[in-house]
Design a protein around this motif. Structure first.
Motif, PDB file in Angstrom:
ATOM      1  N   TYR A 131     -50.251  78.225 -43.340  1.00 40.54           N
ATOM      2  CA  TYR A 131     -49.770  79.298 -42.453  1.00 40.54           C
ATOM      3  C   TYR A 131     -48.915  78.771 -41.294  1.00 40.54           C
ATOM      4  CZ  TYR A 131     -53.082  82.249 -44.957  1.00 40.54           C
ATOM      5  OH  TYR A 131     -53.760  82.913 -45.935  1.00 40.54           O
ATOM      6  N   PHE A 132     -49.374  77.678 -40.646  1.00 43.84           N
ATOM      7  CA  PHE A 132     -48.662  77.188 -39.455  1.00 43.84           C
ATOM      8  C   PHE A 132     -47.437  76.360 -39.831  1.00 43.84           C
ATOM      9  CE2 PHE A 132     -48.163  73.890 -36.112  1.00 43.84           C
ATOM     10  CZ  PHE A 132     -47.722  74.724 -35.092  1.00 43.84           C
ATOM     11  N   LEU A 133     -47.612  75.409 -40.768  1.00 44.84           N
ATOM     12  CA  LEU A 133     -46.493  74.541 -41.143  1.00 44.84           C
ATOM     13  C   LEU A 133     -45.643  75.151 -42.249  1.00 44.84           C
ATOM     14  CD1 LEU A 133     -48.235  71.028 -41.077  1.00 44.84           C
ATOM     15  CD2 LEU A 133     -46.861  72.100 -39.299  1.00 44.84           C
ATOM     16  N   GLY A 134     -46.160  76.171 -42.942  1.00 50.17           N
ATOM     17  CA  GLY A 134     -45.363  76.895 -43.918  1.00 50.17           C
ATOM     18  C   GLY A 134     -45.192  76.218 -45.258  1.00 50.17           C
ATOM     19  N   TYR A 135     -46.108  75.325 -45.638  1.00 48.24           N
ATOM     20  CA  TYR A 135     -46.010  74.679 -46.942  1.00 48.24           C
ATOM     21  C   TYR A 135     -46.561  75.601 -48.030  1.00 48.24           C
ATOM     22  CZ  TYR A 135     -44.572  70.170 -45.083  1.00 48.24           C
ATOM     23  OH  TYR A 135     -43.859  69.157 -44.490  1.00 48.24           O
ATOM     24  N   ASP A 136     -46.138  75.363 -49.274  1.00 49.12           N
ATOM     25  CA  ASP A 136     -46.633  76.134 -50.413  1.00 49.12           C
ATOM     26  C   ASP A 136     -48.086  75.776 -50.712  1.00 49.12           C
ATOM     27  OD1 ASP A 136     -44.203  77.387 -50.671  1.00 49.12           O
ATOM     28  OD2 ASP A 136     -43.423  75.902 -52.115  1.00 49.12           O
ATOM     29  N   LEU A 137     -48.645  76.433 -51.725  1.00 49.12           N
ATOM     30  CA  LEU A 137     -50.068  76.278 -52.035  1.00 49.12           C
ATOM     31  C   LEU A 137     -50.438  74.844 -52.411  1.00 49.12           C
ATOM     32  CD1 LEU A 137     -52.827  77.664 -52.463  1.00 49.12           C
ATOM     33  CD2 LEU A 137     -52.141  78.069 -54.842  1.00 49.12           C
ATOM     34  N   LEU A 138     -49.728  74.265 -53.381  1.00 47.80           N
ATOM     35  CA  LEU A 138     -50.093  72.924 -53.863  1.00 47.80           C
ATOM     36  C   LEU A 138     -49.962  71.857 -52.769  1.00 47.80           C
ATOM     37  CD1 LEU A 138     -48.718  72.734 -57.534  1.00 47.80           C
ATOM     38  CD2 LEU A 138     -51.025  73.230 -56.729  1.00 47.80           C
ATOM     39  N   PRO A 139     -48.811  71.788 -52.046  1.00 49.78           N
ATOM     40  CA  PRO A 139     -48.715  70.810 -50.958  1.00 49.78           C
ATOM     41  C   PRO A 139     -49.794  71.011 -49.892  1.00 49.78           C
ATOM     42  CG  PRO A 139     -46.553  71.677 -51.465  1.00 49.78           C
ATOM     43  CD  PRO A 139     -47.530  72.503 -52.233  1.00 49.78           C
ATOM     44  N   LEU A 184     -60.069  62.517 -55.233  1.00 48.79           N
ATOM     45  CA  LEU A 184     -59.342  62.004 -56.389  1.00 48.79           C
ATOM     46  C   LEU A 184     -59.354  63.005 -57.547  1.00 48.79           C
ATOM     47  CD1 LEU A 184     -60.461  58.255 -56.341  1.00 48.79           C
ATOM     48  CD2 LEU A 184     -58.265  59.214 -55.639  1.00 48.79           C
ATOM     49  N   ILE A 185     -60.449  63.732 -57.699  1.00 49.36           N
ATOM     50  CA  ILE A 185     -60.509  64.772 -58.733  1.00 49.36           C
ATOM     51  C   ILE A 185     -59.524  65.909 -58.396  1.00 49.36           C
ATOM     52  CG2 ILE A 185     -61.965  66.553 -59.766  1.00 49.36           C
ATOM     53  CD1 ILE A 185     -64.311  64.588 -59.502  1.00 49.36           C
ATOM     54  N   ILE A 186     -59.499  66.313 -57.117  1.00 47.64           N
ATOM     55  CA  ILE A 186     -58.533  67.333 -56.675  1.00 47.64           C
ATOM     56  C   ILE A 186     -57.109  66.861 -56.954  1.00 47.64           C
ATOM     57  CG2 ILE A 186     -57.540  68.438 -54.633  1.00 47.64           C
ATOM     58  CD1 ILE A 186     -60.325  68.696 -53.499  1.00 47.64           C
ATOM     59  N   LEU A 187     -56.866  65.575 -56.719  1.00 45.99           N
ATOM     60  CA  LEU A 187     -55.537  65.014 -56.954  1.00 45.99           C
ATOM     61  C   LEU A 187     -55.147  65.150 -58.423  1.00 45.99           C
ATOM     62  CD1 LEU A 187     -53.102  63.422 -55.842  1.00 45.99           C
ATOM     63  CD2 LEU A 187     -54.368  61.321 -56.335  1.00 45.99           C
ATOM     64  N   ALA A 188     -56.105  64.885 -59.327  1.00 47.88           N
ATOM     65  CA  ALA A 188     -55.824  65.004 -60.764  1.00 47.88           C
ATOM     66  C   ALA A 188     -55.467  66.444 -61.124  1.00 47.88           C
ATOM     67  CB  ALA A 188     -57.040  64.541 -61.566  1.00 47.88           C
ATOM     68  N   ILE A 189     -56.193  67.406 -60.553  1.00 50.18           N
ATOM     69  CA  ILE A 189     -55.929  68.823 -60.835  1.00 50.18           C
ATOM     70  C   ILE A 189     -54.562  69.239 -60.293  1.00 50.18           C
ATOM     71  CG2 ILE A 189     -56.708  71.177 -60.379  1.00 50.18           C
ATOM     72  CD1 ILE A 189     -59.578  70.033 -60.246  1.00 50.18           C
ATOM     73  N   LEU A 190     -54.255  68.798 -59.067  1.00 51.44           N
ATOM     74  CA  LEU A 190     -52.968  69.160 -58.459  1.00 51.44           C
ATOM     75  C   LEU A 190     -51.799  68.557 -59.226  1.00 51.44           C
ATOM     76  CD1 LEU A 190     -53.745  68.822 -54.638  1.00 51.44           C
ATOM     77  CD2 LEU A 190     -53.548  70.909 -55.984  1.00 51.44           C
TER      78      LEU A 190
END
Length: 718
Positions: A131-139, A184-190
């Motif tokens: 919301y504040f920095l305005g990045y998309d969902l994945l980033p 690391l698991i989140i990283l694999a999914i992303l």
């Protein structure tokens, strides 16, 4: 001459592409970086990144990609290759250095802290990024997960202040396992999501492949590694190559399974954790080569990517960098505060948790680099992460040091009175007998030696005073040099001693007194003649001439072949002066080998042993088995396992816990347990509280010796 000058100018033209010159510059950076930046307290990890920025394409432009080296037609960039190895190495060491015993001891609290230090930073970070920095969902998810990681950069500070056994430290270390694994698991999914593969097939494939990956890494690899280390015991170089092969095979396997290679390297560290003691020569080689070459290459290559000029192109870059740093620090502080409230810790313990968990370094850098390479995050986040690492590492160091100092002032320092000898003054003496058996004894001494002691291991060779004394002295020095070379493999400092004496036992006893030795480590006694048995064996003569703790070792099998340590403790052993000393050493050995302790003793000794174990606050699992019939030593065999290291506690003749059944214990257990590693312990005693400390031949027990030898003639089968 013109050609020479032309070649020089070509070699030094920017960017420098000559591989030899590039490697020279990088090695020089690795050499001078800590020397220049240590006085101003800049962490080493930041120093190498800053030098990468300075000499990289966005700085002086001295360093760039090395020309492609053709391998079967494919271009391989040398800096990228070394950088990849360094990234995998960081994650491998992170898994290898985790104290699994400490994690098991504080498992529930560690899991709760790990959950809090994972969820709170992400809960704050995601809305700020989205919301504040305005990045998309994945980033936004990737950056938020980066806030959850932490690296124990300031742990050496805790260790130096002697508060490493504080529960707040233990749960912080344990929480690292949960946070790093989850991120690391989140990283694999992303990564899968960024490639548009986040469908039902992706989840099924990821679940199945991840299960197969874990089965191979934790079910098959440890068994192969254990077999390899046992069968190829003498080839120390092969051990290191094998470990490297496992790391890169695990990284490749993770990639095949749809995960990131760094996950494979981290899991490889966890899989080999119990097989590589932290004080072993192999661990030293792994850390030394990684810290000297591979990891610095990775950090310098990160700096080469950073473009500082981005920060000057507008306020947004600075806002992103400042926001990332503020969120990272705030999230970890709130997690530490919540943990303190739940477990009712003190303010200083909260600061200790915050200091240890606030530093973002290895795992953070690994996650961001993968995200940057996959195009999930931009340059602003990469540059902001470098600033985040710098700020959090400095804050972590300052807060941890301040909290550790206050905890010491409060009197909550680790108990150091457990040993009768202050750890920093410990002196260990190792007399050389059989050179073929000395290497495992040196390994044993390295594992149990106090890390706080500034004294080296003293290796002694006693030469008989006869007409060949001079020649024997030269041979002894050569033998000692061989031992010194072996000890250098684990960076164990040794002092080489030679002495001439008419009697070997006398030479050992005299040297022991001169050094004020606290512990003697000997090999197992060899077969002796009937005359030596009657008038006094060498080992017994050494016992009579010394007061220090004495460990007799038969270590024919590798340490990693053991699944436990079984210690047989006779009644009244707790009354001996050296009781706490040998207890602490056995706990230290079990800690290094990551195996449990089992004590076989009576109820009174059990109570005393439990008191010592409580004082040392050990994370090593331990159990007790009751045994009362100590006149029947062979009855102890019911408690032994073939995969256990057997430790028998005895006593010198005339001491409180001495009994006739302990007479000739080394010979009897050595004959009965032929294929197992054995340690026989004689606790220290008070000086000058015994007789015959100056005689070469003991006359008092001679009739007892004669009767025992005659009895043995009629009991050969036993």
């Amino acid at each position: 001459m013109d050609n020479f000058l032309h070649e020089i100018s070509e070699a030094f033209s920017k960017p420098i592409t000559n591989p030899v010159l590039v490697f020279t510059i990088i090695l020089t950076i690795i050499l001078i970086s800590p020397i220049i930046l240590r006085p101003i307290k800049v962490p080493g990890i930041i120093g190498l990144i800053l030098f990468g920025v300075l000499f990289g394409p966005h700085g002086l432009n001295w360093l760039s990609k090395i020309d492609k080296v053709t391998l079967q037609g494919n271009g391989v960039d040398a800096i990228d290759l070394f950088s990849t190895i360094g990234l995998l190495y960081i994650m491998f060491i992170a898994g290898l250095e985790l104290d699994m015993n400490e994690f098991k001891k504080t498992k529930n609290k560690s899991l709760l802290f790990g959950f809090l230090t994972f969820v709170i930073p992400i809960s704050i970070g995601f809305p700020v990024c989205f919301y504040f920095l305005g990045y998309d969902l994945l980033p936004s998810i990737l950056i938020a997960s980066m806030f959850a990681t932490h690296t124990l950069v300031s742990y050496p500070i805790v260790n130096s202040y002697g508060v490493s056994k504080n529960e707040a430290v233990a749960i912080t270390i344990g929480g690292t396992i949960l946070t790093d694994t989850a991120v690391l698991i989140i990283l694999a999914i992303l990564t899968g999501a960024s490639q548009g593969q986040l469908d039902q097939q992706f989840w099924v494939t990821l679940g199945v492949s991840f299960a197969v990956f874990l089965l191979i890494m934790f079910g098959i690899i440890p068994k192969i590694a254990k077999w390899f280390f046992q069968k190829i015991e003498s080839e120390k170089t092969a051990h290191y190559i094998f470990v490297l092969a496992v790391v890169f095979f695990a990284a490749f396997l993770a990639e095949i399974a749809g995960l990131e290679p760094i996950i494979g390297a981290f899991v490889a560290g966890l899989a080999l954790n119990k097989l590589i003691p932290h004080s072993s020569a192999l661990m030293n080689r792994i850390e030394f080569i990684g810290n000297a070459i591979f990891i610095p290459f990775f950090l310098i290559s990160v700096g080469m990517i950073v473009d500082v000029s981005v920060l000057t192109k507008g306020p947004m870059a600075l806002i992103i960098a400042g926001t990332l740093t503020l969120v990272a620090v705030t999230g970890k502080f709130l997690a530490a505060t919540a943990t303190t409230i739940l477990f009712k810790y003190s303010k200083n313990q909260r600061n200790l948790i915050f200091g240890l968990s606030n530093a973002h370094a290895a795992a953070t850098l690994a996650v961001i680099m993968v995200g940057y390479d996959r195009g999930i995050i931009d340059e602003n986040v990469l540059n902001g992460t470098i600033l985040l690492i710098l700020v959090t590492c400095i804050i972590a160091s300052l807060v941890t040091e301040n909290a550790s100092r206050k905890i010491v002032v409060e009197g909550h320092q680790d108990d150091e009175h457990v040993e009768h000898v202050p750890e920093h003054e410990e002196q260990i003496l190792i007399p050389i007998a059989n050179l073929d058996k000395m290497e495992p004894i040196l390994d044993f001494a390295t594992l149990i030696k106090s890390k706080k002691s500034h004294h080296p291991l003293n290796i002694l060779s006693v030469v008989a005073d006869n007409e060949q004394a001079e020649r024997n002295m030269a041979n002894a020095r050569r033998n000692l040099d061989n031992m010194a070379r072996y000890a250098s493999g684990s960076e164990t400092e040794v002092e080489l001693l030679t002495t001439i004496d008419y009697n070997i036992a006398s030479g050992i006893g005299r040297t022991s007194k001169e050094l004020f030795a606290d512990c003697l480590i000997l090999g197992w006694p060899s077969a002796t003649s009937f005359v030596e048995k009657i008038v006094g064996e060498k080992t017994e003569s050494i016992l009579n001439r010394t007061d220090a703790n004495l460990f007799m070792c038969r270590l024919d099998n590798p340490f990693l072949s053991h699944k436990s340590i079984t210690i047989f403790v006779p009644p009244l052993a707790e009354s001996e002066v050296g009781f706490e000393y040998w207890m602490e050493k056995m706990v230290k050995l079990a800690q290094e080998l990551s195996i449990p302790l089992m004590f076989v003793c009576d109820t009174r000794t059990q109570s005393a042993a439990e008191g010592v174990l409580e004082m040392v606050q050990t994370s090593v699992p331990f159990t007790f088995n009751n045994y009362e019939d100590w006149d029947n030593i062979f009855g102890l065999a019911t408690f032994s396992n073939t995969d256990a290291l057997l430790v028998f506690v005895s006593a010198r003749y005339g001491e409180v816990s001495y009994r006739d059944s302990l007479d000739g214990l080394a010979k009897r257990v050595g004959r009965y347990f032929r294929n197992q590693n054995l340690i026989l312990i004689f606790p220290s005693r008070r000086e000058n509280q015994h007789i015959d400390d100056y005689e070469d031949v003991q006359t008092a027990p001679i009739f007892r010796k004669i009767s025992r030898e005659i009895g043995n003639m009629f009991n050969k089968d036993r």
